[in-house]
Design a protein around this motif. Sequence first.
Motif, PDB file in Angstrom:
ATOM      1  N   ARG A 169      50.927  60.811  90.777  1.00 26.75           N
ATOM      2  CA  ARG A 169      50.985  60.842  92.244  1.00 26.75           C
ATOM      3  C   ARG A 169      49.736  61.513  92.821  1.00 26.75           C
ATOM      4  O   ARG A 169      49.111  61.003  93.754  1.00 26.75           O
ATOM      5  CB  ARG A 169      52.243  61.590  92.696  1.00 26.75           C
ATOM      6  CG  ARG A 169      52.437  61.597  94.213  1.00 26.75           C
ATOM      7  CD  ARG A 169      53.631  62.444  94.612  1.00 26.75           C
ATOM      8  NE  ARG A 169      54.884  61.870  94.135  1.00 26.75           N
ATOM      9  CZ  ARG A 169      55.627  62.396  93.164  1.00 26.75           C
ATOM     10  NH1 ARG A 169      55.224  63.507  92.523  1.00 26.75           N
ATOM     11  NH2 ARG A 169      56.758  61.833  92.801  1.00 26.75           N
ATOM     12  N   TYR A 170      49.361  62.648  92.236  1.00 27.81           N
ATOM     13  CA  TYR A 170      48.202  63.395  92.737  1.00 27.81           C
ATOM     14  C   TYR A 170      46.916  62.599  92.557  1.00 27.81           C
ATOM     15  O   TYR A 170      46.080  62.530  93.475  1.00 27.81           O
ATOM     16  CB  TYR A 170      48.106  64.735  92.018  1.00 27.81           C
ATOM     17  CG  TYR A 170      46.976  65.616  92.509  1.00 27.81           C
ATOM     18  CD1 TYR A 170      47.154  66.451  93.600  1.00 27.81           C
ATOM     19  CD2 TYR A 170      45.737  65.602  91.878  1.00 27.81           C
ATOM     20  CE1 TYR A 170      46.122  67.254  94.065  1.00 27.81           C
ATOM     21  CE2 TYR A 170      44.698  66.400  92.330  1.00 27.81           C
ATOM     22  CZ  TYR A 170      44.898  67.225  93.423  1.00 27.81           C
ATOM     23  OH  TYR A 170      43.873  68.015  93.881  1.00 27.81           O
ATOM     24  N   CYS A 171      46.742  61.985  91.388  1.00 26.11           N
ATOM     25  CA  CYS A 171      45.525  61.217  91.136  1.00 26.11           C
ATOM     26  C   CYS A 171      45.440  60.009  92.061  1.00 26.11           C
ATOM     27  O   CYS A 171      44.341  59.593  92.462  1.00 26.11           O
ATOM     28  CB  CYS A 171      45.460  60.795  89.676  1.00 26.11           C
ATOM     29  SG  CYS A 171      45.091  62.174  88.553  1.00 26.11           S
ATOM     30  N   GLU A 173      46.606  59.984  95.170  1.00 27.79           N
ATOM     31  CA  GLU A 173      46.205  60.535  96.460  1.00 27.79           C
ATOM     32  C   GLU A 173      44.715  60.864  96.502  1.00 27.79           C
ATOM     33  O   GLU A 173      44.048  60.643  97.529  1.00 27.79           O
ATOM     34  CB  GLU A 173      47.023  61.800  96.747  1.00 27.79           C
ATOM     35  CG  GLU A 173      48.507  61.539  96.971  1.00 27.79           C
ATOM     36  CD  GLU A 173      49.326  62.821  96.993  1.00 27.79           C
ATOM     37  OE1 GLU A 173      48.734  63.903  96.732  1.00 27.79           O
ATOM     38  OE2 GLU A 173      50.539  62.745  97.258  1.00 27.79           O
ATOM     39  N   GLU A 174      44.183  61.349  95.376  1.00 27.08           N
ATOM     40  CA  GLU A 174      42.780  61.755  95.321  1.00 27.08           C
ATOM     41  C   GLU A 174      41.852  60.624  94.887  1.00 27.08           C
ATOM     42  O   GLU A 174      40.637  60.834  94.766  1.00 27.08           O
ATOM     43  CB  GLU A 174      42.618  62.944  94.373  1.00 27.08           C
ATOM     44  CG  GLU A 174      43.348  64.197  94.821  1.00 27.08           C
ATOM     45  CD  GLU A 174      42.819  64.740  96.138  1.00 27.08           C
ATOM     46  OE1 GLU A 174      41.593  64.640  96.367  1.00 27.08           O
ATOM     47  OE2 GLU A 174      43.636  65.232  96.939  1.00 27.08           O
ATOM     48  N   LYS A 175      42.443  59.444  94.630  1.00 32.52           N
ATOM     49  CA  LYS A 175      41.664  58.283  94.162  1.00 32.52           C
ATOM     50  C   LYS A 175      40.857  58.622  92.907  1.00 32.52           C
ATOM     51  O   LYS A 175      39.694  58.242  92.761  1.00 32.52           O
ATOM     52  CB  LYS A 175      40.751  57.751  95.274  1.00 32.52           C
ATOM     53  CG  LYS A 175      41.524  57.228  96.482  1.00 32.52           C
ATOM     54  CD  LYS A 175      40.587  56.716  97.564  1.00 32.52           C
ATOM     55  CE  LYS A 175      41.349  56.018  98.681  1.00 32.52           C
ATOM     56  NZ  LYS A 175      42.401  56.853  99.293  1.00 32.52           N
ATOM     57  N   LEU A 176      41.516  59.347  91.997  1.00 35.21           N
ATOM     58  CA  LEU A 176      40.892  59.783  90.745  1.00 35.21           C
ATOM     59  C   LEU A 176      41.444  58.940  89.606  1.00 35.21           C
ATOM     60  O   LEU A 176      42.639  59.015  89.296  1.00 35.21           O
ATOM     61  CB  LEU A 176      41.198  61.262  90.514  1.00 35.21           C
ATOM     62  CG  LEU A 176      40.607  61.927  89.267  1.00 35.21           C
ATOM     63  CD1 LEU A 176      39.085  61.893  89.308  1.00 35.21           C
ATOM     64  CD2 LEU A 176      41.108  63.367  89.154  1.00 35.21           C
ATOM     65  N   PRO A 177      40.624  58.117  88.955  1.00 28.79           N
ATOM     66  CA  PRO A 177      41.131  57.267  87.871  1.00 28.79           C
ATOM     67  C   PRO A 177      41.593  58.078  86.662  1.00 28.79           C
ATOM     68  O   PRO A 177      41.017  59.116  86.333  1.00 28.79           O
ATOM     69  CB  PRO A 177      39.921  56.394  87.503  1.00 28.79           C
ATOM     70  CG  PRO A 177      39.003  56.479  88.674  1.00 28.79           C
ATOM     71  CD  PRO A 177      39.214  57.844  89.254  1.00 28.79           C
ATOM     72  N   ILE A 178      42.653  57.583  86.031  1.00 23.38           N
ATOM     73  CA  ILE A 178      43.133  58.145  84.769  1.00 23.38           C
ATOM     74  C   ILE A 178      42.779  57.174  83.655  1.00 23.38           C
ATOM     75  O   ILE A 178      43.125  55.994  83.711  1.00 23.38           O
ATOM     76  CB  ILE A 178      44.662  58.362  84.785  1.00 23.38           C
ATOM     77  CG1 ILE A 178      45.056  59.378  85.848  1.00 23.38           C
ATOM     78  CG2 ILE A 178      45.159  58.813  83.406  1.00 23.38           C
ATOM     79  CD1 ILE A 178      46.566  59.549  86.010  1.00 23.38           C
TER      80      ILE A 178
END
Length: 427
Positions: A169-171, A173-178
């Motif tokens: 969820r957090y990634c 929101e932050e548009k941070l790829p996993i």
Amino acid sequence: MELLIHNALLTAKNINAIGWVLVRDGIIAASGTGQAPATADGAEVIDARGAALIPGLIDTHVHFREPGLEYKATIAGESRAAAAGGVTHVFDMPNTKPATTSVELLGQKNAIGRSCAVRYDALMGLVPGAMEELRNLTPAVTPAVKLFLGTSTGAMASPDSSELQDVFRYCAEEKLPIIVHAEDNDIIAANTAAAIARYGSAEAVPVSEHSSIRSREACLRSATMAVEMAHKFGTRLHIAHVSTADEVKRLLTPGPSESKLVTAETTPLYLDPVLSDGANRTSRHKVNPAIKTPDDAAALREALLTGAIDTIGTDHAPHLLEEKMLPGITAMSGAPSIQFALPLMLTYLPLSVIVAKMNAGPAAVFSLPDNTSFAPGSPADMALVRACDPYVISDSDVLSACRWTPFEGRELRHRVEATWVGGKRVF
């Protein structure tokens, strides 16, 4: 200082023609097809004599082993092997000693990365307690974070199911790829126990059982779970080292990387038509996930062409040869491949496809600065690749500190002749 490379086959996004590139102060000043312009006095001029000039390759999956595992490799040393392979930018994975699982350790590792001969980004790993560290992470500092859903070298555990949902969820929101290593530990553990029971000990289990232990079912179950969570929360997910046709067919979609929520990577080891035949594999080729079958390799190569697979990463992972030669399943998993990946792949893939998947693909997936078409203003990260008489790879050719290659004995017909990062020749 000016550098002019002319009479080169420019091979890049939307370009495949004889032309030239002019570099000034580390930046591409101009480029074009046909006859090159005049240069300033004192400029370095290189006649490529028809060799292919490509944008520098971006390898978003390497294990350079530092800190803590310097007896295997160092960032400075492995980056020289990267440059020899036409690679000008790497993402270094977090499973070192200590593992890169905090913002503080990420900063320390990136500081060591200043010794790198190519552009360098360390990635932070997501382990139990990851949410606290994620909240301290500035997304602009790192292009992605790494999640091990399957335990591999370094034994990095995943957050529990509740925290994992918070992470996704957090990634989102932050548009941070996993970037996810997707293998199911329960399936692997059951398969391992069965193999040991069958052969009597871990040391007696032959390396040929590796693809049955780290099975296609283990890959598909774990990757499916990750994809479901990505869609639930809208998280950009990049599945690392896809090794099976099942994952391609059931989880991946063709099309431009920019428009997809879920993207994927494969590696030269999984694509290779020779190594897909189990009779050609030894403990040198033991990697996680395991190399599968000829049908899987063919499906992966086709997925590159359709766009279902977006990037190629080498998963360069040096070990000492004696660690690879340990008996049975105690042999270490991982192989050094970055130096010869490009010429090796040219035995079965067009150069244009390799460049698309190791330059334009990573740039799109991870929102990197555009260096895909020799456009003026781009960093002068480039490599010159030449067709040549056949030669055979030997361990003695290896620049990596481990001094061996999984491709020993393979015949190649191309060489990386030179590599530049920011206009500076690094190989």
